[in-house]
Design a protein around this motif. Structure first.
Motif, mmCIF file in Angstrom:
data_model
loop_
_atom_site.group_PDB
_atom_site.id
_atom_site.type_symbol
_atom_site.label_atom_id
_atom_site.label_comp_id
_atom_site.label_asym_id
_atom_site.label_seq_id
_atom_site.Cartn_x
_atom_site.Cartn_y
_atom_site.Cartn_z
ATOM 1 N N CYS A 12 0.046 1.209 -0.514
ATOM 2 C CA CYS A 12 -1.378 1.532 -0.522
ATOM 3 C C CYS A 12 -2.027 1.409 0.852
ATOM 4 O O CYS A 12 -2.997 2.107 1.140
ATOM 5 C CB CYS A 12 -2.119 0.690 -1.547
ATOM 6 S SG CYS A 12 -2.017 -1.081 -1.253
ATOM 7 N N HIS A 13 -1.503 0.566 1.739
ATOM 8 C CA HIS A 13 -2.133 0.442 3.056
ATOM 9 C C HIS A 13 -1.866 1.672 3.926
ATOM 10 O O HIS A 13 -2.490 1.853 4.947
ATOM 11 C CB HIS A 13 -1.666 -0.840 3.766
ATOM 12 C CG HIS A 13 -0.246 -0.817 4.214
ATOM 13 N ND1 HIS A 13 0.788 -1.131 3.363
ATOM 14 C CD2 HIS A 13 0.309 -0.517 5.412
ATOM 15 C CE1 HIS A 13 1.926 -1.034 4.021
ATOM 16 N NE2 HIS A 13 1.672 -0.655 5.267
ATOM 17 N N GLY A 24 -11.046 2.617 2.296
ATOM 18 C CA GLY A 24 -11.216 1.250 1.829
ATOM 19 C C GLY A 24 -9.889 0.539 1.658
ATOM 20 O O GLY A 24 -8.827 1.148 1.688
ATOM 21 N N PHE A 25 -9.980 -0.765 1.464
ATOM 22 C CA PHE A 25 -8.789 -1.581 1.217
ATOM 23 C C PHE A 25 -9.268 -2.857 0.552
ATOM 24 O O PHE A 25 -9.975 -3.665 1.154
ATOM 25 C CB PHE A 25 -8.069 -1.869 2.533
ATOM 26 C CG PHE A 25 -6.673 -2.394 2.359
ATOM 27 C CD1 PHE A 25 -5.691 -1.633 1.755
ATOM 28 C CD2 PHE A 25 -6.336 -3.649 2.809
ATOM 29 C CE1 PHE A 25 -4.396 -2.102 1.600
ATOM 30 C CE2 PHE A 25 -5.057 -4.140 2.665
ATOM 31 C CZ PHE A 25 -4.083 -3.366 2.063
ATOM 32 N N SER A 26 -8.896 -3.066 -0.706
ATOM 33 C CA SER A 26 -9.457 -4.172 -1.473
ATOM 34 C C SER A 26 -8.651 -5.466 -1.382
ATOM 35 O O SER A 26 -9.055 -6.481 -1.932
ATOM 36 C CB SER A 26 -9.603 -3.762 -2.942
ATOM 37 O OG SER A 26 -8.335 -3.473 -3.489
ATOM 38 N N ALA A 27 -7.539 -5.456 -0.703
ATOM 39 C CA ALA A 27 -6.747 -6.675 -0.563
ATOM 40 C C ALA A 27 -7.483 -7.680 0.318
ATOM 41 O O ALA A 27 -8.371 -7.301 1.079
ATOM 42 C CB ALA A 27 -5.382 -6.343 0.042
ATOM 43 N N PRO A 28 -7.117 -8.954 0.239
ATOM 44 C CA PRO A 28 -7.762 -9.942 1.109
ATOM 45 C C PRO A 28 -7.654 -9.535 2.579
ATOM 46 O O PRO A 28 -6.593 -9.129 3.037
ATOM 47 C CB PRO A 28 -6.972 -11.230 0.839
ATOM 48 C CG PRO A 28 -6.436 -11.049 -0.542
ATOM 49 C CD PRO A 28 -6.152 -9.571 -0.657
ATOM 50 N N GLY A 30 -9.439 -7.032 3.811
ATOM 51 C CA GLY A 30 -10.036 -5.708 3.869
ATOM 52 C C GLY A 30 -9.418 -4.801 4.917
ATOM 53 O O GLY A 30 -8.204 -4.798 5.123
ATOM 54 N N LYS A 34 -5.586 -4.052 6.713
ATOM 55 C CA LYS A 34 -4.960 -2.729 6.682
ATOM 56 C C LYS A 34 -4.593 -2.283 8.098
ATOM 57 O O LYS A 34 -3.485 -1.810 8.338
ATOM 58 C CB LYS A 34 -5.907 -1.724 6.034
ATOM 59 C CG LYS A 34 -5.339 -0.331 5.893
ATOM 60 C CD LYS A 34 -6.300 0.563 5.115
ATOM 61 C CE LYS A 34 -5.722 1.928 4.873
ATOM 62 N NZ LYS A 34 -6.550 2.726 3.974
#
Length: 57
Positions: A12-13, A24-28, A30, A34
């Protein structure tokens, strides 16, 4: 996917928004996280064609 013997898996990154932007990037972490992951993989942000670089394995 049940009929596909070799599924395409893209981390996903590595997914970019329209126009080659990070999106966007919702992982810790942000977008900072990424960007760091992409840089660790050798992707140069701000390259002439970021879509080509982001998917170059």
């Amino acid at each position: 996917m049940a009929n596909n013997p070799i599924p395409l898996i893209i981390p996903c990154h590595r997914v970019l928004a329209a126009g080659g932007k990070l999106g966007g990037f919702s992982a810790p972490g942000g977008l900072d996280a990424k960007m760091r992951m992409l840089e660790l993989e050798g992707v140069r942000l701000g390259a002439a064609d970021p879509a080509q670089q982001a998917f170059a394995f």
